[in-house]
Design an enzyme around this catalytic site. Structure first.
Site, PDB file in Angstrom:
ATOM      1  N   ALA A   3       0.821  -1.214   0.000  1.00  0.00           N
ATOM      2  CA  ALA A   3       0.000   0.000   0.000  1.00  0.00           C
ATOM      3  C   ALA A   3       0.858   1.269   0.000  1.00  0.00           C
ATOM      4  O   ALA A   3       2.093   1.225   0.021  1.00  0.00           O
ATOM      5  CB  ALA A   3      -0.933  -0.017   1.209  1.00  0.00           C
ATOM      6  N   HIS A   4       0.176   2.411   0.022  1.00  0.00           N
ATOM      7  CA  HIS A   4       0.877   3.695  -0.091  1.00  0.00           C
ATOM      8  C   HIS A   4       1.757   3.984   1.123  1.00  0.00           C
ATOM      9  O   HIS A   4       1.458   3.606   2.247  1.00  0.00           O
ATOM     10  CB  HIS A   4      -0.101   4.850  -0.341  1.00  0.00           C
ATOM     11  N   ASN A   5       2.884   4.644   0.840  1.00  0.00           N
ATOM     12  CA  ASN A   5       3.839   5.126   1.845  1.00  0.00           C
ATOM     13  C   ASN A   5       4.604   4.014   2.552  1.00  0.00           C
ATOM     14  O   ASN A   5       5.284   4.268   3.548  1.00  0.00           O
ATOM     15  CB  ASN A   5       3.159   5.999   2.908  1.00  0.00           C
TER      16      ASN A   5
END
Length: 336
Positions: free
Chosen positions: A243-245
């Protein structure tokens, strides 16, 4: 500032326009110009940010943004020089402002854009698309029907298999991406607006370092604002979700169906068995190991091996599992 290779800036925009767009109360400086949105860590005098939680008041004071979306009961937290826009849901207002100030760059109408830069020895399969200002290094192979988005940079001697899509990404040398993988799609982020759920624009990138292998149909989302990073020589199996980050260290191994939630940090040399899952904002230590199908809800220290749901140190999990098995097989299922 969102990377201009991937995002087009639509500002500056007067604060009055942003207030009307978001339904925020603005008492002054309606003509003040704002050029960008930013999270607190990156905010500056030309940006607008938001604060939902008073625990981050000190970070807001350090950032000193030009403007900030705040709930009414936190309006007093704005530092000197920061214009306050009062709104019920600051994150939703931030999302609307982000969509007004920035947008992803569009692909061109040609299979290979005129301003794309391909070094000697690049091989393009049938139906491959290379977007505007993309760069591909010497000896890299792009498979049939693969799509390389605007501004993407891919290093030398990479192998991008058929039907891969790569966007909003900077990729090192000797990277292998197997068929059907999706790199740089928007991370999952939504919040409640006045008319229901709205998407939060994802303005970050994906950074893939040298020697990484990414399995078939794996997805790696771009950051919400910061980057999603995959460290050198990490090996990712098929059907993995990152997922993001997320920040994955060097020489990590992630087996099939592993799912890593947003903003997780993974140390060098960590290993994940198949179907392992990690909750958001968790830290996995250097050299840690996560057993197959484990559900990680807490940070794992360096070098430890955890398993189970919720995950705990492996020895504890084995003891608890054995105890439960003994209890289940006692006569009548009763402890005597």
């Amino acid at each position: 500032m969102p990377d201009p290779r991937f995002f087009e800036d639509l500002g500056p925009v007067p604060l009055g326009e942003l207030a009307r767009l978001t339904g925020a109360e603005l008492s002054s400086e309606a003509e003040r110009l704002i050029s960008r949105v930013a999270v607190l860590a990156h905010a500056g005098p030309d940006s607008i940010t938001f604060l939902n939680d008073r625990r981050y008041a000190a970070e807001l004071a350090r950032a000193r943004p030009g403007a900030c979306f705040l709930p009414r009961d936190a309006a007093d937290l704005a530092p000197e020089g920061c214009v306050v826009l009062i709104v019920a849901n600051p994150q939703a207002a931030y999302a609307l402002a982000a969509a007004r100030l920035h947008r992803p760059r569009l692909g061109g109408s040609q299979p290979v854009a005129a301003d794309a830069r391909l070094e000697e020895g690049v091989v393009l399969g049938a139906g491959a698309v290379v977007g505007p200002a993309a760069q591909i290094g010497r000896g890299t192979k792009i498979g049939a029907n693969a799509v390389i988005g605007p501004g993407v940079a891919i290093g030398r001697d990479c192998d991008i298999a058929p039907n891969v899509t790569v966007g909003f990404a900077l990729i090192g040398d000797r990277v292998k991406i197997l068929a059907g993988a999706r790199i740089g799609e928007p991370g999952f982020g939504a919040t409640v607006g006045s008319k229901g759920l709205i998407d939060i624009p994802q303005l970050g990138r994906v950074i893939i370092q040298d020697g990484v292998t990414i399995g078939a149909n794996t997805t790696i989302d771009r950051g919400a604002f910061d980057d999603t990073v995959i460290g050198e020589n990490t090996k990712i199996d098929n059907l993995v979700q990152i997922a993001h980050n997320v920040r994955v260290g060097r020489n990590c191994v992630l087996a099939a169906h592993t799912g890593i939630s947003g903003s997780v940090t993974i140390g060098d040399g960590a290993q994940f068995g198949g179907q392992a899952g990690v909750a958001d904002h968790i830290v996995i230590g250097t050299g840690a190991r996560v057993a197959g199908a484990a559900g990680v809800m807490k940070d794992i220290p360096d070098g430890e091996t955890w398993g189970g749901v919720p995950a705990r140190p492996l020895r504890n999990w084995f003891k608890e599992t054995a105890w439960l098995a003994r209890m289940a097989h006692r006569r009548g299922g009763q402890d005597k």
